[in-house]
Design a protein around this motif. Structure first.
Motif, PDB file in Angstrom:
ATOM      1  N   ALA A 456       0.857  -1.186   0.000  1.00  0.00           N
ATOM      2  CA  ALA A 456       0.000   0.000   0.000  1.00  0.00           C
ATOM      3  C   ALA A 456       0.889   1.230   0.000  1.00  0.00           C
ATOM      4  CB  ALA A 456      -0.923  -0.003   1.219  1.00  0.00           C
ATOM      5  N   GLU A 457       0.286   2.389  -0.221  1.00  0.00           N
ATOM      6  CA  GLU A 457       1.020   3.662  -0.188  1.00  0.00           C
ATOM      7  C   GLU A 457       1.471   3.981   1.243  1.00  0.00           C
ATOM      8  OE1 GLU A 457       1.912   5.494  -2.632  1.00  0.00           O
ATOM      9  OE2 GLU A 457       0.535   5.193  -4.311  1.00  0.00           O
ATOM     10  N   SER A 458       2.514   4.790   1.361  1.00  0.00           N
ATOM     11  CA  SER A 458       2.947   5.251   2.680  1.00  0.00           C
ATOM     12  C   SER A 458       3.377   6.717   2.608  1.00  0.00           C
ATOM     13  CB  SER A 458       4.084   4.389   3.223  1.00  0.00           C
ATOM     14  OG  SER A 458       4.456   4.813   4.512  1.00  0.00           O
ATOM     15  N   GLU A 459       4.543   6.986   2.011  1.00  0.00           N
ATOM     16  CA  GLU A 459       5.018   8.372   1.944  1.00  0.00           C
ATOM     17  C   GLU A 459       4.037   9.272   1.209  1.00  0.00           C
ATOM     18  OE1 GLU A 459       8.500  11.027  -0.159  1.00  0.00           O
ATOM     19  OE2 GLU A 459       8.939   8.912   0.223  1.00  0.00           O
ATOM     20  N   ARG A 460       3.410   8.751   0.167  1.00  0.00           N
ATOM     21  CA  ARG A 460       2.470   9.562  -0.609  1.00  0.00           C
ATOM     22  C   ARG A 460       1.083   9.617   0.058  1.00  0.00           C
ATOM     23  NH1 ARG A 460       3.431   7.884  -6.933  1.00  0.00           N
ATOM     24  NH2 ARG A 460       2.463   5.944  -6.222  1.00  0.00           N
ATOM     25  N   TYR A 461       0.873   8.818   1.101  1.00  0.00           N
ATOM     26  CA  TYR A 461      -0.433   8.769   1.754  1.00  0.00           C
ATOM     27  C   TYR A 461      -0.468   9.473   3.105  1.00  0.00           C
ATOM     28  CZ  TYR A 461      -4.263   6.896   4.551  1.00  0.00           C
ATOM     29  OH  TYR A 461      -5.344   6.776   5.385  1.00  0.00           O
ATOM     30  N   LEU A 462       0.561   9.285   3.911  1.00  0.00           N
ATOM     31  CA  LEU A 462       0.495   9.758   5.300  1.00  0.00           C
ATOM     32  C   LEU A 462       0.207  11.254   5.429  1.00  0.00           C
ATOM     33  CD1 LEU A 462       0.611   8.980   8.255  1.00  0.00           C
ATOM     34  CD2 LEU A 462       3.094   9.288   8.193  1.00  0.00           C
ATOM     35  N   LYS A 507      -1.702  -3.344   4.172  1.00  0.00           N
ATOM     36  CA  LYS A 507      -2.195  -4.726   4.062  1.00  0.00           C
ATOM     37  C   LYS A 507      -2.466  -5.068   2.592  1.00  0.00           C
ATOM     38  CE  LYS A 507      -3.422  -8.417   6.439  1.00  0.00           C
ATOM     39  NZ  LYS A 507      -4.755  -8.534   7.081  1.00  0.00           N
ATOM     40  N   VAL A 508      -3.246  -4.240   1.940  1.00  0.00           N
ATOM     41  CA  VAL A 508      -3.514  -4.327   0.501  1.00  0.00           C
ATOM     42  C   VAL A 508      -3.669  -2.886   0.024  1.00  0.00           C
ATOM     43  CG1 VAL A 508      -4.643  -6.587   0.629  1.00  0.00           C
ATOM     44  CG2 VAL A 508      -6.019  -4.513   0.845  1.00  0.00           C
ATOM     45  N   PRO A 509      -3.703  -2.634  -1.269  1.00  0.00           N
ATOM     46  CA  PRO A 509      -3.860  -1.243  -1.715  1.00  0.00           C
ATOM     47  C   PRO A 509      -5.065  -0.565  -1.060  1.00  0.00           C
ATOM     48  CG  PRO A 509      -3.296  -2.632  -3.567  1.00  0.00           C
ATOM     49  CD  PRO A 509      -3.510  -3.563  -2.415  1.00  0.00           C
ATOM     50  N   GLY A 510      -4.801   0.558  -0.397  1.00  0.00           N
ATOM     51  CA  GLY A 510      -5.867   1.345   0.211  1.00  0.00           C
ATOM     52  C   GLY A 510      -6.323   0.874   1.571  1.00  0.00           C
ATOM     53  N   LYS A 511      -5.717  -0.186   2.107  1.00  0.00           N
ATOM     54  CA  LYS A 511      -6.126  -0.686   3.425  1.00  0.00           C
ATOM     55  C   LYS A 511      -4.905  -0.932   4.306  1.00  0.00           C
ATOM     56  CE  LYS A 511     -10.561  -2.797   2.205  1.00  0.00           C
ATOM     57  NZ  LYS A 511     -11.405  -4.016   2.321  1.00  0.00           N
ATOM     58  N   TYR A 512      -5.106  -0.654   5.606  1.00  0.00           N
ATOM     59  CA  TYR A 512      -3.995  -0.702   6.559  1.00  0.00           C
ATOM     60  C   TYR A 512      -4.436  -1.393   7.843  1.00  0.00           C
ATOM     61  CZ  TYR A 512      -2.224   2.924   3.455  1.00  0.00           C
ATOM     62  OH  TYR A 512      -1.811   3.614   2.346  1.00  0.00           O
ATOM     63  N   LEU A 528      -2.043  -4.186  17.781  1.00  0.00           N
ATOM     64  CA  LEU A 528      -3.035  -4.143  16.715  1.00  0.00           C
ATOM     65  C   LEU A 528      -4.407  -3.767  17.273  1.00  0.00           C
ATOM     66  CD1 LEU A 528      -3.732  -4.689  13.728  1.00  0.00           C
ATOM     67  CD2 LEU A 528      -4.170  -7.069  14.381  1.00  0.00           C
ATOM     68  N   TYR A 529      -5.033  -2.748  16.668  1.00  0.00           N
ATOM     69  CA  TYR A 529      -6.351  -2.281  17.091  1.00  0.00           C
ATOM     70  C   TYR A 529      -7.430  -2.647  16.077  1.00  0.00           C
ATOM     71  CZ  TYR A 529     -10.035   0.933  18.636  1.00  0.00           C
ATOM     72  OH  TYR A 529     -11.230   1.470  19.061  1.00  0.00           O
ATOM     73  N   ARG A 530      -7.170  -2.410  14.801  1.00  0.00           N
ATOM     74  CA  ARG A 530      -8.114  -2.764  13.756  1.00  0.00           C
ATOM     75  C   ARG A 530      -7.338  -3.287  12.539  1.00  0.00           C
ATOM     76  NH1 ARG A 530     -11.146  -2.551  17.383  1.00  0.00           N
ATOM     77  NH2 ARG A 530     -12.989  -1.223  17.663  1.00  0.00           N
ATOM     78  N   THR A 531      -7.951  -4.218  11.821  1.00  0.00           N
ATOM     79  CA  THR A 531      -7.296  -4.784  10.645  1.00  0.00           C
ATOM     80  C   THR A 531      -7.970  -4.300   9.366  1.00  0.00           C
ATOM     81  OG1 THR A 531      -8.706  -6.752  10.681  1.00  0.00           O
ATOM     82  CG2 THR A 531      -6.643  -6.874  11.900  1.00  0.00           C
ATOM     83  N   SER A 532      -7.152  -4.129   8.333  1.00  0.00           N
ATOM     84  CA  SER A 532      -7.624  -3.833   6.964  1.00  0.00           C
ATOM     85  C   SER A 532      -8.649  -2.708   6.920  1.00  0.00           C
ATOM     86  CB  SER A 532      -8.211  -5.101   6.323  1.00  0.00           C
ATOM     87  OG  SER A 532      -7.211  -6.080   6.168  1.00  0.00           O
ATOM     88  N   VAL A 533      -8.272  -1.550   7.458  1.00  0.00           N
ATOM     89  CA  VAL A 533      -9.186  -0.409   7.461  1.00  0.00           C
ATOM     90  C   VAL A 533      -8.812   0.572   6.354  1.00  0.00           C
ATOM     91  CG1 VAL A 533      -9.965  -0.509   9.852  1.00  0.00           C
ATOM     92  CG2 VAL A 533      -7.788   0.587   9.327  1.00  0.00           C
TER      93      VAL A 533
END
Length: 586
Positions: A456-462, A507-512, A528-533
């Protein structure tokens, strides 16, 4: 007939690649000479990492190139070591110039206080490495199964102590460099490698006795090895996230020595609970004169006892987990030939950076700048790259790259402050003044489009996520509160996400996966608090917690501590319970 239980273990394929590489030569030179492709062979891609080089491709254009039956848009990343993150103006000018010949025309400040250049074409690699060497920088051992760039707290408040600790970092870094002549032969036409501290010519007796690599031998280490040095009360290098850590013990302004910590590391694999991030454990105290020997012996312990069958469990943290810190200390002392002292008292208060001007003990000044994502680039309204180049042309001190991807203009004389200030304002480098506390406390790995491991994105998303969260922070009156938020595009943990009070792991594109509860001092992992959000789900999950924190926190309570006290997550007391007891269901 030998039974399965008696048969020799099946080593990971990379062990064979290293053995066949002839001390890191492989067939890299043949691959560079092949102009029919922009890539090199798969085996050479593994070997080239020891030279500080990763083969990558632009994933933004993969699909379109595939559609037109074109090869991937291959290029290379070069990582340039700067032990302790200290960079001279001359070195900065060279790095700025080299960036102009890369596809992205930017410099990247890494979370290990190094430089990265992205988008180097295969034919330009030798020029990049040569140019770095001419100003005493090297890509050697920036990657690969060896000790990597040694980190050091760039603490501007303790100028005299910092100088002594920085010297230790330089000596450890030089001593643990690979000694194979391959790097010089291949990239420098046989010229010597230029290091700030001359590379150690000899290794002590309990090294392998290998003439080419007396410390590492022909198969080097099972996996990468990382060292950091911290000067309390600031833990801005996240010393416990490293295989080996040294914590400076200072009394009355004098460096007495270092506490030694072992067994830290961030990486894990989604769905594999045998992998987990782990914080280092303090095992002893050593004097400044003993540090290099301690570092060497710890490396040899990992060389001899690390897992060479399963690379997912090959880091030193798993060796310490398996054998125990008591065994590690006993084996360390056996190899040293003497006993170490017991650890001394210390206290950390923060793993964030400080911004603005601070005065050192020697009367020199240091200006902490916020560089979002560590990306030094010219933007329409903020020509950061041009500005820092112009500052480098007149600056008489040095630059210090921080482990949070920021920059310190260091050792500025009082009479030069006004000049530096004017240039910082002129080129939009004063963003630290208006950025929220959360924005100033962020780390993001590169991820897409260049990292082949990113999910998934990181630097371009955060930055986008932080902008949306800032609306909530303003509503809650938390704009200036330092809340550590970290993002990575995959679970390998390059941005140390498991030490974020808020952590995001692709986790996958657009989900963390969303993590909460790390310690502000870098001494507790999150949970871990929530998966694939999705983006909106992250905001929806964090909004009520942030609003509650603003209303219900205790005096001086940090956000990570609050999330544990209020039961959003349970505290992670050790890496081996990182996966247990995830956050309570809403």
């Amino acid at each position: 007939m030998i039974s399965d239980s008696q048969s020799a273990p099946q080593l990971h394929k990379n062990e064979g690649i290293k053995t066949r590489s002839n001390y890191l030569r492989g067939t890299i030179l043949e691959g560079l000479a092949d102009v029919s492709t922009g890539s090199i062979s798969a085996d050479d891609q593994q070997v080239s990492k020891f030279h500080g080089i990763y083969q990558q491709d632009d994933r933004d254009v993969r699909a379109n190139r595939r559609k037109h039956k074109l090869d991937k848009a291959y290029s290379f990343l070069a990582r340039i070591c700067l032990p302790g993150g200290v960079c001279t103006p001359e070195q900065w000018i060279v790095m700025d110039d080299l960036a102009n010949y890369c596809a992205f025309n930017t410099l990247k400040i890494t979370t290990r206080q190094a430089f990265q250049l992205h988008g180097i074409l295969k034919g330009n690699l030798k020029n990049v490495i040569n140019s770095c060497n001419e100003v005493a920088m090297t890509t050697l051992a920036a990657c690969g199964d060896v000790n990597r760039n040694v980190m050091c707290n760039p603490n501007p408040f303790a100028s005299e102590v910092h100088a002594a600790v920085q010297q230790v970092a330089l000596e450890v870094d030089a001593h643990l460099k690979p000694q194979t002549p391959a790097f010089s032969e291949m990239w420098l036409d046989g010229k010597p490698i230029q290091l700030t501290v001359p590379q150690a010519a000899e290794r002590s007796q309990d090294c392998k006795g290998d003439e080419v690599e007396p410390l590492y031998g022909p198969t080097y280490l099972p996996r990468k090895f990382k060292i950091a040095i911290a000067i309390p009360p600031y833990n801005d290098v996240d010393v416990f996230a490293h295989c080996l850590g040294f914590i400076a013990i200072v009394e009355d302004g004098k460096l007495l020595g270092f506490n030694v910590s072992v067994g830290g590391g961030m990486g894990m694999t989604h769905g594999n609970e045998k992998t987990f991030p782990r914080l280092g454990e303090v095992i002893a105290f050593c004097t400044p004169e003993q540090v290099v020997a301690v570092a060497e012996k710890i490396v040899t312990i990992q060389r001899d006892h690390g897992n060479r069958e399963d690379r997912a469990n090959a880091r030193f943290k798993y060796t310490v987990e398996r054998l125990g810190k008591e065994w590690i200390r006993e084996e360390l002392e056996n190899r040293l030939g003497y006993k170490l002292e017991e650890a001394r008292e210390y206290k950390f208060v923060s793993n964030c950076d400080r911004y603005g001007w601070t005065e050192g003990a020697d009367g020199k000044w240091h200006l902490g700048l916020f560089i979002e994502g560590g990306r030094v680039v010219d933007l329409a309204d903020k020509p950061l790259k041009t500005g820092l180049l112009e500052i480098a042309k007149v600056h008489k001190g040095e630059f210090r790259l921080t482990a949070n991807q920021n920059l310190i203009i260091s050792n500025v004389a009082a009479e030069d402050k006004a000049t530096i200030d004017a240039m910082v304002e002129q080129y939009g480098l004063d963003g630290y003044k208006s950025a929220s506390g959360m924005r100033r406390s962020q780390i993001a790995c590169v991820a897409l489009p260049t990292c082949g491991l990113a999910l998934a994105e990181s630097e371009r998303y955060l930055p986008t996520l932080v902008s949306d969260l800032e609306v909530i922070l303003e509503e809650a009156g938390l704009q200036n509160d330092e809340i550590v938020i970290r993002s990575t595009g995959c679970p390998n943990g390059c941005g140390r996400p498991y030490l974020g009070e808020i952590g995001l792991v692709g986790k996958v594109p657009g989900k963390y996966n969303l993590y909460l509860g790390a310690g502000f001092d870098g001494e507790r992992l999150n949970k871990l608090y929530r998966t694939s959000v999705t983006h909106q789900q992250i905001i929806d999950e964090l909004k009520p917690i942030l609003l509650a924190y603003a209303k219900e926190r205790e005096e001086g309570e940090r956000f990570g501590d609050f999330t544990i006290r209020k039961g959003y997550v349970q505290a992670t007391t050790a890496g081996n319970n990182f996966h247990a007891n995830i956050g309570a269901e809403a």
